[in-house]
Design a protein around this motif. Structure first.
Motif, mmCIF file in Angstrom:
data_model
loop_
_atom_site.group_PDB
_atom_site.id
_atom_site.type_symbol
_atom_site.label_atom_id
_atom_site.label_comp_id
_atom_site.label_asym_id
_atom_site.label_seq_id
_atom_site.Cartn_x
_atom_site.Cartn_y
_atom_site.Cartn_z
ATOM 1 N N ALA A 134 0.831 -1.209 0.000
ATOM 2 C CA ALA A 134 0.000 0.000 0.000
ATOM 3 C C ALA A 134 0.859 1.250 0.000
ATOM 4 N N ALA A 135 1.937 1.258 0.792
ATOM 5 C CA ALA A 135 2.824 2.421 0.838
ATOM 6 C C ALA A 135 3.455 2.676 -0.528
ATOM 7 N N LEU A 136 3.923 1.608 -1.178
ATOM 8 C CA LEU A 136 4.508 1.744 -2.511
ATOM 9 C C LEU A 136 3.469 2.249 -3.510
ATOM 10 N N ALA A 137 2.228 1.780 -3.365
ATOM 11 C CA ALA A 137 1.166 2.243 -4.259
ATOM 12 C C ALA A 137 0.879 3.727 -4.054
ATOM 13 N N HIS A 138 0.968 4.211 -2.813
ATOM 14 C CA HIS A 138 0.767 5.639 -2.565
ATOM 15 C C HIS A 138 1.826 6.458 -3.290
ATOM 16 N N VAL A 139 3.059 5.953 -3.324
ATOM 17 C CA VAL A 139 4.110 6.641 -4.076
ATOM 18 C C VAL A 139 3.810 6.579 -5.568
ATOM 19 N N ARG A 140 3.420 5.415 -6.036
ATOM 20 C CA ARG A 140 3.117 5.237 -7.464
ATOM 21 C C ARG A 140 2.026 6.205 -7.934
ATOM 22 N N GLU A 141 1.067 6.466 -7.080
ATOM 23 C CA GLU A 141 -0.064 7.331 -7.447
ATOM 24 C C GLU A 141 0.336 8.766 -7.745
ATOM 25 N N VAL A 142 1.474 9.226 -7.207
ATOM 26 C CA VAL A 142 1.867 10.620 -7.424
ATOM 27 C C VAL A 142 3.002 10.742 -8.442
ATOM 28 N N LEU A 143 3.333 9.641 -9.114
ATOM 29 C CA LEU A 143 4.392 9.672 -10.119
ATOM 30 C C LEU A 143 3.821 9.830 -11.522
ATOM 31 N N GLU A 144 4.602 10.458 -12.379
ATOM 32 C CA GLU A 144 4.253 10.494 -13.793
ATOM 33 C C GLU A 144 4.358 9.092 -14.384
ATOM 34 N N PRO A 145 3.629 8.800 -15.443
ATOM 35 C CA PRO A 145 3.744 7.473 -16.067
ATOM 36 C C PRO A 145 5.191 7.171 -16.456
ATOM 37 N N GLY A 146 5.657 5.991 -16.080
ATOM 38 C CA GLY A 146 7.013 5.592 -16.426
ATOM 39 C C GLY A 146 8.100 6.154 -15.542
ATOM 40 N N ALA A 147 7.739 6.928 -14.511
ATOM 41 C CA ALA A 147 8.737 7.513 -13.616
ATOM 42 C C ALA A 147 9.385 6.421 -12.768
ATOM 43 N N THR A 148 10.585 6.717 -12.287
ATOM 44 C CA THR A 148 11.388 5.738 -11.552
ATOM 45 C C THR A 148 11.307 5.957 -10.042
ATOM 46 N N LEU A 149 11.181 4.849 -9.306
ATOM 47 C CA LEU A 149 11.324 4.847 -7.854
ATOM 48 C C LEU A 149 12.598 4.084 -7.519
ATOM 49 N N SER A 150 13.496 4.715 -6.775
ATOM 50 C CA SER A 150 14.717 4.082 -6.296
ATOM 51 C C SER A 150 14.622 3.984 -4.776
ATOM 52 N N LEU A 151 14.996 2.838 -4.213
ATOM 53 C CA LEU A 151 14.890 2.720 -2.769
ATOM 54 C C LEU A 151 15.934 1.782 -2.194
ATOM 55 N N GLU A 152 16.366 2.113 -0.966
ATOM 56 C CA GLU A 152 17.178 1.223 -0.167
ATOM 57 C C GLU A 152 16.249 0.466 0.782
ATOM 58 N N TYR A 153 16.470 -0.858 0.862
ATOM 59 C CA TYR A 153 15.636 -1.682 1.745
ATOM 60 C C TYR A 153 16.553 -2.586 2.558
ATOM 61 N N TYR A 154 16.189 -2.816 3.815
ATOM 62 C CA TYR A 154 17.005 -3.600 4.732
ATOM 63 C C TYR A 154 17.356 -4.960 4.125
ATOM 64 N N SER A 155 18.648 -5.279 4.119
ATOM 65 C CA SER A 155 19.131 -6.526 3.542
ATOM 66 C C SER A 155 19.060 -7.652 4.568
ATOM 67 N N THR A 156 18.377 -8.738 4.210
ATOM 68 C CA THR A 156 18.334 -9.886 5.117
ATOM 69 C C THR A 156 19.718 -10.501 5.294
ATOM 70 N N ALA A 157 20.582 -10.376 4.285
ATOM 71 C CA ALA A 157 21.933 -10.927 4.393
ATOM 72 C C ALA A 157 22.736 -10.241 5.487
ATOM 73 N N VAL A 158 22.379 -9.011 5.804
ATOM 74 C CA VAL A 158 23.054 -8.252 6.855
ATOM 75 C C VAL A 158 22.338 -8.414 8.189
ATOM 76 N N TYR A 159 21.011 -8.335 8.187
ATOM 77 C CA TYR A 159 20.268 -8.254 9.446
ATOM 78 C C TYR A 159 19.929 -9.605 10.060
ATOM 79 N N ARG A 160 19.790 -10.666 9.272
ATOM 80 C CA ARG A 160 19.544 -11.975 9.878
ATOM 81 C C ARG A 160 20.709 -12.406 10.778
ATOM 82 N N PRO A 161 21.966 -12.208 10.354
ATOM 83 C CA PRO A 161 23.082 -12.519 11.271
ATOM 84 C C PRO A 161 23.069 -11.669 12.542
ATOM 85 N N LEU A 162 22.607 -10.413 12.442
ATOM 86 C CA LEU A 162 22.512 -9.581 13.639
ATOM 87 C C LEU A 162 21.476 -10.143 14.607
#
Length: 251
Positions: A134-162
């Motif tokens: 839903a959060a991603l869709a809220h961002v999509r709703e305010v973008l022009e057609p074909g616009a790009t979303l770039s995002l950093e997301y928590y890596s399981t490869a880093v956080y599972r060992p933590l």
């Protein structure tokens, strides 16, 4: 161009705001220096140059300020009033507007954007895959057609060992102190991380955050359900704890 919007429930009354006064008080001096903005800005450059750009989770402006030097306009959204106050205290570039709002609800923004981005795992501050979609869709709703979303997301490869370690203390060379992380994850894949920042001669600062910790294919699936086509995924590199996703809105 600075503005305030307080329409979204949870922003007016402070519910659901993870990064409050404690984080804001040390973010620029202790936290941001550990995550230089240059890598993110270089990755964003092809998409933000000359564009009207949305940043989700703008915080104190760590990335927004250098992006503003490239973009036509930047609108930064955050639900943390203390973080936005820190940004304003430093001085907001003339082509940057700040909006206090919660991305988990429809964004109270005017017009469309040619690009959007979210760094430091801001969009992971949800409690389910449905809430992330839903959060991603809220961002999509305010973008022009074909616009790009770039995002950093928590890596399981880093956080599972933590999570396996439970509690770990690491030196922070940029401020001469230490940071202690206590990390758990529940059956719904919600990661809770308690952070204790300590520096000799200063009062310790303690705060906690909760994020949805899911595998890359699940993040990609949420992006697709929200109306994006995933273009590229760059796994977490070196000491950076986030995977980098580039997705384009489906026309």
């Amino acid at each position: 161009m600075t503005q305030d919007v307080h329409d979204a429930p949870g922003v007016r009354d402070g519910r659901g705001v993870q990064y409050g006064t404690a984080v804001a008080s040390v973010y620029d001096s202790l936290i941001a220096p550990a995550m230089p903005a240059e890598v993110a800005v270089d990755r964003l450059r092809p998409y933000v140059a000359g564009a009207r750009v949305l940043e989700v989770g703008v915080g104190t402006g760590r990335v927004a300020v250098p992006v503003a030097a490239l973009a036509r306009e930047v609108v930064g959204v955050d639900n943390s009033r203390p973080m936005l106050a820190e940004f304003r205290a430093k001085g907001v570039p003339a082509n940057v507007s700040l909006v206090e709002a919660d991305f988990r609800r429809p964004l109270p923004l005017q017009g469309r954007f040619g690009a959007a981005y979210s760094t430091m795992g801001s969009l992971a501050c949800v409690h389910s895959r449905e809430e992330l979609t839903a959060a991603l869709a809220h961002v999509r709703e305010v973008l022009e057609p074909g616009a790009t979303l770039s995002l950093e997301y928590y890596s399981t490869a880093v956080y599972r060992p933590l999570v396996d370690l439970g509690t770990v203390t690491v030196p922070m060379p940029h401020h001469g102190g230490t940071t202690t992380f206590t990390t758990t994850v529940d059956d719904a894949d919600v990661l809770t991380m308690g952070t204790l920042v300590e520096k000799e001669g200063e009062a310790p600062v303690e705060f906690a955050e909760q994020v949805l910790l899911i595998e890359r294919d699940e993040v990609e699936a949420c992006l697709v359900r929200a109306g994006f086509a995933v273009q590229e995924v760059v796994p977490a590199e070196e000491l950076l704890p986030y995977d980098w996703y580039t997705a384009r809105g489906v026309a």
